[in-house]
Design a protein around this motif. Structure first.
Motif, PDB file in Angstrom:
ATOM      1  N   ASP A  26       0.935  -0.773   0.065  1.00  0.00           N
ATOM      2  CA  ASP A  26       0.107   0.086   0.129  1.00  0.00           C
ATOM      3  C   ASP A  26       0.784   1.141  -0.136  1.00  0.00           C
ATOM      4  O   ASP A  26       2.003   1.063   0.572  1.00  0.00           O
ATOM      5  N   GLY A  27       0.321   2.230  -0.494  1.00  0.00           N
ATOM      6  CA  GLY A  27       0.761   3.929  -0.474  1.00  0.00           C
ATOM      7  C   GLY A  27       1.334   3.491  -1.177  1.00  0.00           C
ATOM      8  O   GLY A  27       1.143   2.981  -2.769  1.00  0.00           O
ATOM      9  N   PRO A  28       1.425   4.952  -2.285  1.00  0.00           N
ATOM     10  CA  PRO A  28       2.037   5.205  -3.418  1.00  0.00           C
ATOM     11  C   PRO A  28       2.967   5.002  -3.813  1.00  0.00           C
ATOM     12  O   PRO A  28       3.528   4.054  -3.657  1.00  0.00           O
ATOM     13  N   PRO A  29       2.913   4.386  -5.666  1.00  0.00           N
ATOM     14  CA  PRO A  29       3.847   3.868  -6.341  1.00  0.00           C
ATOM     15  C   PRO A  29       5.568   4.341  -6.001  1.00  0.00           C
ATOM     16  O   PRO A  29       5.540   5.496  -6.070  1.00  0.00           O
ATOM     17  N   ASP A  30       6.386   4.014  -5.782  1.00  0.00           N
ATOM     18  CA  ASP A  30       7.720   4.849  -5.955  1.00  0.00           C
ATOM     19  C   ASP A  30       9.020   4.536  -6.992  1.00  0.00           C
ATOM     20  O   ASP A  30       9.431   3.105  -6.998  1.00  0.00           O
ATOM     21  N   SER A  31       8.392   4.944  -8.294  1.00  0.00           N
ATOM     22  CA  SER A  31       9.661   4.567  -9.734  1.00  0.00           C
ATOM     23  C   SER A  31      11.015   4.441  -8.857  1.00  0.00           C
ATOM     24  O   SER A  31      11.684   3.313  -9.551  1.00  0.00           O
ATOM     25  N   ALA A  32      11.600   5.542  -8.299  1.00  0.00           N
ATOM     26  CA  ALA A  32      13.004   5.957  -8.021  1.00  0.00           C
ATOM     27  C   ALA A  32      13.303   4.337  -7.448  1.00  0.00           C
ATOM     28  O   ALA A  32      13.996   3.621  -7.124  1.00  0.00           O
ATOM     29  N   ALA A  33      12.796   3.793  -6.409  1.00  0.00           N
ATOM     30  CA  ALA A  33      12.918   2.279  -5.500  1.00  0.00           C
ATOM     31  C   ALA A  33      12.494   1.348  -6.842  1.00  0.00           C
ATOM     32  O   ALA A  33      13.999   0.417  -6.254  1.00  0.00           O
ATOM     33  N   ALA A  34      11.848   1.254  -7.194  1.00  0.00           N
ATOM     34  CA  ALA A  34      11.654  -0.014  -7.897  1.00  0.00           C
ATOM     35  C   ALA A  34      13.026  -0.009  -8.713  1.00  0.00           C
ATOM     36  O   ALA A  34      13.563  -1.304  -8.913  1.00  0.00           O
ATOM     37  N   VAL A  35      13.644   1.390  -9.518  1.00  0.00           N
ATOM     38  CA  VAL A  35      14.533   1.236 -10.213  1.00  0.00           C
ATOM     39  C   VAL A  35      15.581   0.899  -9.847  1.00  0.00           C
ATOM     40  O   VAL A  35      16.842  -0.402  -9.756  1.00  0.00           O
ATOM     41  N   ALA A  36      15.775   1.307  -8.536  1.00  0.00           N
ATOM     42  CA  ALA A  36      17.004   0.696  -7.151  1.00  0.00           C
ATOM     43  C   ALA A  36      17.050  -0.289  -7.092  1.00  0.00           C
ATOM     44  O   ALA A  36      18.605  -1.031  -7.261  1.00  0.00           O
ATOM     45  N   VAL A  37      16.097  -0.952  -6.875  1.00  0.00           N
ATOM     46  CA  VAL A  37      16.620  -2.550  -6.508  1.00  0.00           C
ATOM     47  C   VAL A  37      16.340  -3.531  -7.901  1.00  0.00           C
ATOM     48  O   VAL A  37      18.018  -3.367  -7.593  1.00  0.00           O
ATOM     49  N   VAL A  38      16.190  -3.117  -9.072  1.00  0.00           N
ATOM     50  CA  VAL A  38      16.359  -3.312  -9.635  1.00  0.00           C
ATOM     51  C   VAL A  38      18.338  -3.290 -10.551  1.00  0.00           C
ATOM     52  O   VAL A  38      18.961  -4.138 -10.722  1.00  0.00           O
ATOM     53  N   MET A  39      18.477  -2.159 -10.409  1.00  0.00           N
ATOM     54  CA  MET A  39      20.280  -1.687 -10.357  1.00  0.00           C
ATOM     55  C   MET A  39      20.837  -2.442  -9.822  1.00  0.00           C
ATOM     56  O   MET A  39      21.875  -2.589  -9.509  1.00  0.00           O
ATOM     57  N   GLU A  40      20.540  -2.693  -8.431  1.00  0.00           N
ATOM     58  CA  GLU A  40      21.068  -3.396  -6.828  1.00  0.00           C
ATOM     59  C   GLU A  40      21.485  -4.718  -8.110  1.00  0.00           C
ATOM     60  O   GLU A  40      22.884  -4.757  -7.930  1.00  0.00           O
TER      61      GLU A  40
END
Lengths: 194, 194
Positions: free
Chosen positions: B170-184
């Motif tokens: 829940d909560g609003p989507p967070d593009s930056a966080a999502a990208v960060a996970v994949v960039m890891e």
DNA sequence: AAGTTTATTGACTCGTCAATCAACAAAAAG
DNA sequence: CTTTTTGTTGATTGACGAGTCAATAAACTT
């Protein structure tokens, strides 16, 4: 010819039938009659033991998640103390043929959908995710230190993603291939080129 | 007061409304009336333009996938020739706020479910997956050589997994966080510790 | 034996919804 | 200005399905 003590037997049969039917149909659009029929009883009896269809779904979810939990616990207990071995154990358990069957994978995808609307379903999935994360973290901290949170997030998402793709693809599920995909990530991440 | 040339306008409105309603409901259990109402017309008119509810769903899917495709194509065109930059472009496009909105993510999850039962939906998703894979491969080959297939498989699954988890949280989507996970994953895989 | 609890189902209610149809209106074609 | 084409809807049909209920029967209790 009613035998007594049917309740647990009937409930177990219904839970199993629910998972199979959802897996077959590939959606939550299964009728109570279908489920009851597969479990060898009338739809009225299904309603008698579970109050509603939703309760059947939730019971099925709990069942799948508890099977998964038991599998992971067992694998961890047998894995000893080495963090690498423990991580591998978690992964292998996640894709063990027991969990990684057509019906189970199809049902699992639909439980994600159920979690969008049914609060209790959402809660159950959250519990599973938190437990997975905490398991991963305890070993990752020892191996990658401060990068543990990021690696755990990626690993968790990767496991879910592999399940998702398994649901879509045709042909029989392939545990070994699934583990291999995740291990690709893990071994690189731990810095040991296999 | 019928204006002429309504067809494309009505269809576009219905497609948009379909996505919103599926996203809101968090399931494919939305009625044609709901969709039509949100699009500002009667359910009969919706049936007039699309022959059936299923056709509406498929049109909505095509729309989302084509938006995504356009976004990736644009990002790649602007990314030049460096393989690392191109991979990053694909990832950022995948999680660009345009695609990574609540309704779109919710709808997307349900399209995976639709693909379990509707052949055409499955076909559409396969096309998207193949295209993604081929995009990833062409750059990965230059960077990780023979490991490209394995890395591409993991990256594709990881992207889907991040979407899946976004749908649940829940909560609003967070593009930056999502990208960060994949960039890891990606940076480690490419051997450059950021 | 009478009464209570558990097991079980066929039949029914009641609501919902996709899809169709008949009818009306306005523009375009002739 | 009539005929056809396009846009539009309210009302209706027909099917399906969740949940209820009354009835039946076997087992346990006292």
């Amino acid at each position: 010819m009613p035998k007594l003590g049917m309740e647990p037997i009937r409930k177990a049969a219904l839970v199993k039938a629910t998972i199979v039917e959802i897996g077959r149909a590939g959606s939550l659009d299964v009728t109570v009659s279908q489920i009851a029929k597969r479990a060898g009883m009338s739809s009225a009896l299904a309603h008698h033991y579970f109050g509603s269809k939703e309760d059947m779904f939730l019971a099925a979810m709990r069942h799948i998640l508890s099977l998964y939990g038991a599998e992971v616990r067992g694998a961890l207990a047998a894995a000893g103390d080495a963090p690498e071995a423990r991580l591998q154990a978690i992964l292998r358990a996640s894709f063990s043929p027991g969990n990684f069957r057509r019906e189970a994978v199809g049902a699992w995808l639909n439980f994600y959908v159920l979690a969008q609307t049914v609060t209790e379903a959402r809660r159950l999935l959250s519990v599973y995710q938190r437990r997975l994360r905490s398991n991963l973290m305890s070993d990752l901290r020892l191996l990658v230190g401060p990068r543990a949170p990021a690696v755990a997030a990626a690993l968790g998402a990767l496991i879910d993603g592999v399940y998702l793709r398994e649901a879509l693809k045709d042909g029989p599920p392939d545990s070994a291939a699934a583990v291999a995909v995740v291990m690709e990530f893990l071994t690189t991440e731990l810095g040991k080129q296999s």
